[in-house]
Enzyme design. Sequence first.
Site, short mmCIF file in Angstrom:
data_model
loop_
_atom_site.label_atom_id
_atom_site.label_comp_id
_atom_site.label_asym_id
_atom_site.label_seq_id
_atom_site.Cartn_x
_atom_site.Cartn_y
_atom_site.Cartn_z
N ARG A 132 42.92 39.50 40.73
CA ARG A 132 44.15 39.96 41.41
C ARG A 132 44.04 40.03 42.93
NH1 ARG A 132 43.48 42.24 36.61
NH2 ARG A 132 45.25 42.20 35.19
N HIS A 136 45.24 35.40 39.00
CA HIS A 136 44.74 34.08 38.58
C HIS A 136 45.51 32.90 39.20
CE1 HIS A 136 41.99 36.12 36.07
NE2 HIS A 136 42.67 36.16 34.95
N HIS A 148 37.55 30.73 32.48
CA HIS A 148 38.07 31.83 31.67
C HIS A 148 37.92 31.63 30.16
CE1 HIS A 148 40.65 35.25 30.87
NE2 HIS A 148 40.90 35.43 32.15
N ASP A 186 37.19 45.64 31.82
CA ASP A 186 37.96 44.62 32.55
C ASP A 186 37.60 44.81 34.02
OD1 ASP A 186 39.68 42.67 33.36
OD2 ASP A 186 41.52 43.65 32.69
N GLU A 217 33.51 36.02 33.58
CA GLU A 217 34.08 35.15 34.62
C GLU A 217 33.30 35.39 35.91
OE1 GLU A 217 38.47 36.12 34.54
OE2 GLU A 217 37.68 37.30 32.91
C1 BGC Z 1 41.63 39.86 33.86
C2 BGC Z 1 42.48 40.66 32.89
C3 BGC Z 1 43.55 39.76 32.35
C4 BGC Z 1 42.89 38.60 31.68
C5 BGC Z 1 43.79 37.60 31.01
C6 BGC Z 1 41.06 38.70 33.12
O1 BGC Z 1 40.34 37.92 34.00
O2 BGC Z 1 40.62 40.63 34.42
O3 BGC Z 1 43.00 41.80 33.51
O4 BGC Z 1 44.37 40.44 31.46
O5 BGC Z 1 42.10 37.92 32.59
O6 BGC Z 1 44.97 37.44 31.57
#
Ligand code: BGC
Length: 376
Positions: free
Chosen positions: A104, A129, A203, A275, A340
């Site tokens: 983010r 993303h 991802h 997360d 990631e």
């Molecule tokens: C993020 C999450 C998100 C997910 C999928 C991850 O990389 O940290 O907050 O919900 O990706 O969208």
Amino acid sequence: MNPQRKLLVVLVLLLTAVVAHAQATITKTSFGKTSADENVDLYTLRNVNGVEAKIANYGGIVVSLKVPDRNGKFDDVVLGFKDFEGYLKNDPYFGALIGRYGNRIAKGRFTLNGVEYKLAVNNGENHLHGGIKGFDKVVWTGSENKTKAGPAVVLTYLSKDGEEGYPGNLQVRVVYTLTNNNELKIDYSATTDKDTVINLTHHSYFNLAGEGNGDILNHLLTINANRFVPTDAGSIPTGELRSVAGTPFDFLKPTAIGARINQDDEQLKSGNGYDHTFVINGRPGTLRLAATASEPASGRVMQVWTTEPGVQFYTGNFLNGTLTGKSGKVYQRRFGFCLETQHFPDSPNHPSFPTTTLKKGATYKSTTIYKFSHKR
Ligand code: BGC
């Protein structure tokens, strides 16, 4: 046929099978078409051990990854959809390349060289993303490359000045190599014609028991990190790098992912589980071990090596049983986990974090390796 002749035939057949198996291959087939009528290809990479990765040039998505367990049984260890249509609305970002910015950026805003840039906002009030149409939703130019290390697919993409609000024409190159050491190696590079920010990642959601085969809470995980990046209720870093000591974020020794996930911890609660970015020990820019995951029943082990300063550990908290996976199994909450490798979220707004600025004329470089093996 006399018994000697029969034996000879069997031996020849066996030998042919071994030779065929021992050859690394790469093939290309059609995966589908986008709504803009662009052709999408699927590359199948196979190494000398029979490990196989299927990679699409749409989003650079790793569609499947088949690796052996302790008995030599191959299973697909990444979550994904049955066909291309499933990926057209890939909300969870299954298997995708993420860019220009992994994770983010608060309120989709940052200032660079005195200019404020406004990015697409697609996650509450924040940018996530890469925005509405990130690198996970574009068609890359693909080409095959048989390297000494193993079969590779080279993906390139030109992200135009202003795309999703980012400055600079950004030329990106990602090479996926399936090495003969059972590694999926990802080499990223990029250049820009105007100063910009960049934070590329991958991802895949892993389940070392095989996709769809239950949740990942029994997997044992080690993360080589003494500190992690706490976040606020909107998953934006507070700016602190906090010690993991005495917290459910201490994965310095192998620990079941589920052992502490439901603890009454303010960070676990606001993240809906794990997360968070972990600050990998050692010097960023050098390839070092970030994490090791293992699954007790299959014996499968995955190591993650990277040059990045951090790794986002995400436990599939938002999977909720509404998606059906490629073999027909429903993906429930925490059926996969992501590791990631990346810079820290919202770095453009945190001058104390390692910089994500890419200067005009400079080359961005990053390498991550997912290495598979098994325990006896
Ligand atoms: C993020 C999450 C998100 C997910 C999928 C991850 O990389 O940290 O907050 O919900 O990706 O969208």
